[in-house]
Design an enzyme around this catalytic site. Structure first.
Site, PDB file in Angstrom:
ATOM      1  N   HIS A 119       8.200 -12.820  44.108  1.00  0.00           N
ATOM      2  CA  HIS A 119       7.729 -11.657  43.348  1.00  0.00           C
ATOM      3  C   HIS A 119       6.608 -12.125  42.424  1.00  0.00           C
ATOM      4  CE1 HIS A 119       7.541  -8.360  40.520  1.00  0.00           C
ATOM      5  NE2 HIS A 119       8.203  -7.621  41.389  1.00  0.00           N
ATOM      6  N   GLU A 167       3.154  -5.919  47.740  1.00  0.00           N
ATOM      7  CA  GLU A 167       3.077  -5.366  46.386  1.00  0.00           C
ATOM      8  C   GLU A 167       1.744  -5.761  45.757  1.00  0.00           C
ATOM      9  OE1 GLU A 167       7.188  -4.579  44.530  1.00  0.00           O
ATOM     10  OE2 GLU A 167       6.737  -6.666  44.204  1.00  0.00           O
ATOM     11  N   SER A 199       4.727   0.918  41.701  1.00  0.00           N
ATOM     12  CA  SER A 199       4.598   2.273  41.149  1.00  0.00           C
ATOM     13  C   SER A 199       5.161   3.384  42.042  1.00  0.00           C
ATOM     14  CB  SER A 199       3.141   2.587  40.798  1.00  0.00           C
ATOM     15  OG  SER A 199       2.726   1.770  39.738  1.00  0.00           O
TER      16      SER A 199
HETATM   17  P1  PGA Z   1       7.340  -0.855  39.784  1.00  0.00           P
HETATM   18  O1  PGA Z   1       7.809  -2.344  40.151  1.00  0.00           O
HETATM   19  O2  PGA Z   1       8.035   0.078  40.714  1.00  0.00           O
HETATM   20  O3  PGA Z   1       7.737  -0.687  38.360  1.00  0.00           O
HETATM   21  O4  PGA Z   1       5.860  -0.821  39.963  1.00  0.00           O
HETATM   22  C1  PGA Z   1       7.881  -2.758  41.484  1.00  0.00           C
HETATM   23  C2  PGA Z   1       8.270  -4.205  41.578  1.00  0.00           C
HETATM   24  O5  PGA Z   1       7.962  -4.987  40.679  1.00  0.00           O
HETATM   25  O6  PGA Z   1       8.914  -4.615  42.556  1.00  0.00           O
END
Ligand code: PGA
Length: 247
Positions: A96, A168, A211
């Site tokens: 991540h 991501e 998001s």
């Molecule tokens: P978010 O985070 O939905 O708040 O953008 C996603 C993530 O970090 O996996």
């Protein structure tokens, strides 16, 4: 099966997380029974066993937000894959961007994590994604290819378990800044192409994270080859999370 991965990060204290599961237990059970949908909760390490026990007679699965690269030994502060498996984890997020930022893992370490998880029958969710400057400078394809190739070349032929790649874009995490669907699809094609080069295309499924909320989920669902969402902020508000799963 479409996966809804609720990444709670370090947002909820132990008491808060247990309370959250208790208050929403019936609804959690109801949405986890929806056809072809799989809910996986990713609480802090300290909460995994208790939350696993709360949901043990349901279809809800539990995962970890990271794991140690090492075998059990003198590694102060780390959490082994072996322990995670014993307390009921069947998924684990690795790479991540928030973890990459703090511990600067090498591709070799990420590859070892995937292989250790695979040996313990824990499904890895391997995150990749570019920074805003890579996107604006049109270098995202180089960055993502590098993130994938460096790990894939070390696991190809050794990884026994099917796993997820979560795309991501770093600038979309927690910001409300959403990429275009066509951009996500272009990156998904690239991921599949790189996986194919290492004969891993039959082993991976693709997720999107960044998001995702109850307002944009229907748009994101249009993404071709999508098998799940990694959801941060919106998973902390049960009403929003439920809507995302139901829509
Ligand atoms: P978010 O985070 O939905 O708040 O953008 C996603 C993530 O970090 O996996």
């Amino acid at each position: 099966m479409f996966i809804y991965a609720a990444n709670w990060k370090m947002n909820m204290s132990f008491d808060k997380a247990i309370g959250f599961c208790g208050e929403n237990y019936e609804d959690f059970v109801a949405i986890s029974g929806l056809k072809d949908k799989k809910i996986v909760l990713f609480p802090e390490f300290t909460q995994i066993k208790s939350i696993h026990d709360i949901f043990k007679d349901t279809k809800i699965s539990i995962g970890a937000q990271d794991c140690s690269v090492n075998e059990p030994g003198a590694f102060t502060g780390q959490v082994s894959v072996e322990s995670l498996a014993q307390i009921g984890c069947i998924y684990c997020i690795i790479g991540h961007s928030e973890v990459r930022e703090y511990i600067r893992e090498t591709p070799e370490e990420l590859a070892v994590k995937i292989l250790r998880l695979s040996d313990s029958k824990i499904t890895p969710i391997f995150c990749v994604g570019e920074f805003l400057q890579d996107f604006l400078g049109k270098k995202y394809d180089i960055v993502i290819r590098e993130q994938l190739e460096a790990v894939f070349e070390l696991i190809a032929g050794y990884c026994d378990i099917d796993f997820y790649i979560a795309y991501e874009p770093v600038y979309s995490i927690g910001t409300g800044m959403m990429p275009e669907i066509c951009h996500v699809e272009e990156v998904f094609d690239l991921i599949l192409q790189v996986a194919c080069k290492f004969k891993l295309d039959n082993k991976i499924k693709l997720m999107y994270g960044g998001s995702v909320d109850e307002k944009n989920v229907q748009n994101f669902k249009k993404i071709k080859n999508l098998s799940g969402f990694l959801i941060g902020s919106a998973s902390l508000d049960f009403k929003k999370f439920k809507k995302i799963v139901e829509l």
